[in-house]
Design a protein around this motif. Sequence first.
Motif, mmCIF file in Angstrom:
data_model
loop_
_atom_site.group_PDB
_atom_site.id
_atom_site.type_symbol
_atom_site.label_atom_id
_atom_site.label_comp_id
_atom_site.label_asym_id
_atom_site.label_seq_id
_atom_site.Cartn_x
_atom_site.Cartn_y
_atom_site.Cartn_z
ATOM 1 N N GLY A 90 0.860 -1.180 -0.099
ATOM 2 C CA GLY A 90 -0.090 0.003 -0.005
ATOM 3 C C GLY A 90 0.685 1.373 0.112
ATOM 4 O O GLY A 90 0.493 2.241 -0.785
ATOM 5 N N ARG A 91 1.869 1.231 0.874
ATOM 6 C CA ARG A 91 2.956 2.362 0.836
ATOM 7 C C ARG A 91 3.382 2.766 -0.391
ATOM 8 O O ARG A 91 3.555 3.833 -0.880
ATOM 9 C CB ARG A 91 3.564 2.466 2.086
ATOM 10 N N ILE A 92 3.680 1.673 -1.181
ATOM 11 C CA ILE A 92 4.307 1.935 -2.761
ATOM 12 C C ILE A 92 3.703 2.511 -3.539
ATOM 13 O O ILE A 92 3.749 3.318 -4.217
ATOM 14 C CB ILE A 92 5.096 0.375 -2.991
ATOM 15 N N ILE A 93 2.167 1.970 -3.384
ATOM 16 C CA ILE A 93 1.230 2.597 -4.149
ATOM 17 C C ILE A 93 0.760 3.932 -3.954
ATOM 18 O O ILE A 93 0.494 4.974 -4.913
ATOM 19 C CB ILE A 93 -0.232 1.699 -4.461
ATOM 20 N N ILE A 94 0.546 4.268 -2.722
ATOM 21 C CA ILE A 94 0.363 5.682 -2.213
ATOM 22 C C ILE A 94 1.545 6.453 -2.591
ATOM 23 O O ILE A 94 1.193 7.789 -3.262
ATOM 24 C CB ILE A 94 0.233 5.821 -0.724
ATOM 25 N N GLU A 95 2.765 6.306 -2.442
ATOM 26 C CA GLU A 95 4.036 7.106 -2.950
ATOM 27 C C GLU A 95 3.824 7.137 -4.536
ATOM 28 O O GLU A 95 4.371 8.277 -4.921
ATOM 29 C CB GLU A 95 5.193 6.253 -2.486
ATOM 30 N N ALA A 96 3.526 6.013 -5.365
ATOM 31 C CA ALA A 96 3.537 6.118 -6.607
ATOM 32 C C ALA A 96 2.440 6.989 -7.172
ATOM 33 O O ALA A 96 2.322 7.879 -8.613
ATOM 34 C CB ALA A 96 3.482 4.976 -7.505
ATOM 35 N N THR A 97 1.327 7.397 -6.420
ATOM 36 C CA THR A 97 0.141 7.995 -6.744
ATOM 37 C C THR A 97 0.089 9.463 -6.354
ATOM 38 O O THR A 97 -0.797 10.102 -6.569
ATOM 39 C CB THR A 97 -1.090 7.366 -6.484
ATOM 40 N N THR A 98 0.953 9.887 -5.459
ATOM 41 C CA THR A 98 1.072 10.919 -4.973
ATOM 42 C C THR A 98 1.607 11.867 -6.001
ATOM 43 O O THR A 98 2.689 11.668 -6.797
ATOM 44 C CB THR A 98 2.121 11.028 -3.618
ATOM 45 N N GLY A 99 0.703 12.971 -6.433
ATOM 46 C CA GLY A 99 1.261 13.650 -7.534
ATOM 47 C C GLY A 99 1.542 13.048 -8.914
ATOM 48 O O GLY A 99 1.741 13.831 -9.693
ATOM 49 N N LEU A 100 0.638 12.134 -9.030
ATOM 50 C CA LEU A 100 0.396 11.577 -10.258
ATOM 51 C C LEU A 100 -0.558 12.399 -11.320
ATOM 52 O O LEU A 100 -1.512 13.194 -11.094
ATOM 53 C CB LEU A 100 -0.465 10.165 -10.121
ATOM 54 N N THR A 101 0.147 12.338 -12.371
ATOM 55 C CA THR A 101 -0.673 13.314 -13.571
ATOM 56 C C THR A 101 -0.566 12.389 -14.967
ATOM 57 O O THR A 101 -0.240 11.398 -14.707
ATOM 58 C CB THR A 101 0.185 14.697 -13.923
ATOM 59 N N ARG A 102 -1.351 12.785 -15.718
ATOM 60 C CA ARG A 102 -1.609 12.094 -17.137
ATOM 61 C C ARG A 102 -0.425 11.829 -17.664
ATOM 62 O O ARG A 102 0.108 10.883 -18.426
ATOM 63 C CB ARG A 102 -2.670 12.735 -17.887
ATOM 64 N N GLU A 103 0.591 12.916 -17.573
ATOM 65 C CA GLU A 103 1.834 13.126 -18.154
ATOM 66 C C GLU A 103 3.011 11.844 -17.497
ATOM 67 O O GLU A 103 3.862 11.510 -18.136
ATOM 68 C CB GLU A 103 2.390 14.478 -17.923
ATOM 69 N N ASN A 104 2.624 11.958 -16.357
ATOM 70 C CA ASN A 104 3.641 10.961 -15.587
ATOM 71 C C ASN A 104 2.960 9.601 -15.301
ATOM 72 O O ASN A 104 4.040 8.740 -14.543
ATOM 73 C CB ASN A 104 4.333 11.857 -14.387
ATOM 74 N N ARG A 105 1.999 9.306 -15.510
ATOM 75 C CA ARG A 105 1.296 8.049 -15.039
ATOM 76 C C ARG A 105 1.958 6.873 -15.583
ATOM 77 O O ARG A 105 2.002 5.690 -14.862
ATOM 78 C CB ARG A 105 0.035 8.023 -15.282
ATOM 79 N N ALA A 106 2.526 6.944 -16.877
ATOM 80 C CA ALA A 106 3.434 5.666 -17.379
ATOM 81 C C ALA A 106 4.498 5.453 -16.642
ATOM 82 O O ALA A 106 4.750 4.122 -16.297
ATOM 83 C CB ALA A 106 3.570 5.927 -18.927
ATOM 84 N N ALA A 107 5.294 6.461 -16.191
ATOM 85 C CA ALA A 107 6.451 6.418 -15.320
ATOM 86 C C ALA A 107 6.212 5.667 -14.123
ATOM 87 O O ALA A 107 6.860 4.918 -13.273
ATOM 88 C CB ALA A 107 7.332 7.535 -15.230
ATOM 89 N N ARG A 108 4.840 6.141 -13.561
ATOM 90 C CA ARG A 108 4.284 5.905 -12.240
ATOM 91 C C ARG A 108 4.220 4.204 -12.214
ATOM 92 O O ARG A 108 4.062 3.591 -11.135
ATOM 93 C CB ARG A 108 3.355 6.621 -11.789
ATOM 94 N N ARG A 109 3.778 3.791 -13.285
ATOM 95 C CA ARG A 109 3.492 2.201 -13.376
ATOM 96 C C ARG A 109 4.546 1.575 -12.964
ATOM 97 O O ARG A 109 4.503 0.665 -12.020
ATOM 98 C CB ARG A 109 2.923 1.723 -14.828
ATOM 99 N N TRP A 110 5.788 1.703 -13.394
ATOM 100 C CA TRP A 110 6.983 1.024 -13.203
ATOM 101 C C TRP A 110 7.520 1.533 -11.726
ATOM 102 O O TRP A 110 8.208 0.687 -11.178
ATOM 103 C CB TRP A 110 8.216 1.513 -14.148
#
Length: 210
Positions: A90-110
């Motif tokens: 859960g903490r990894i997912i929260i960190e990856a989705t904090t500040g998530l935008t359409r422009e950076n979401r592909a990078a946040r997948r990884w």
Amino acid sequence: MSWLMREDQRMVEDLLLQQVVTLTEARRLRTPSSPDPFLRDAVDNLLMVLSGYPLGEGGPRSGLDQLEYFGKAIAPEPTEFANGLDTRVGRIIIEATTGLTRENRAARRWAILEPLGAPAMDRKEAGLNVWVRALASRAADGLLHPALCAGQMRVGSLSREDGYISAELKTRLSAPNLYSEWCSDPQSRKDLEKTMLDRFASVSWSQSLG
């Protein structure tokens, strides 16, 4: 209805209609939802759809909309979500989705798949590890019947000949055979279910992430 719920229901219905199980057995295959079904099921569904892309089960945009929706859902209630997702996953997912935008979401997948799929030779293996660990953890936690879990392990084309030797790959390769045996040999189902559960527990999040 979530991907996980649709797949579970489809499998039980198919087994019943193919006369692999009786109606009583079909009822036994159904397991209760998690205590907080939105958070657990939403996380598991997100991980499954995200990991499908490196495994060839989806295109480059697979799961990105779900990831963006998840980030938007967290934003108004960060403390509530943080309390509900207080696990390493859960903490990894929260960190990856904090500040998530359409422009950076592909990078946040990884940013989700690579740490949760580690150790891995490459992103393909990381995807497989996440897929297997997410499913196996549902079985180990009593949220998915082990036979249904084994039947859903058919994903990806990783091969030992290509150098992949993880416990997750071994589980992925053995699970379909266990499922086929479970379907064809009703007398051995209890023993097979125990074998499945032992195998899934060994690659669950609690074991994989320490």
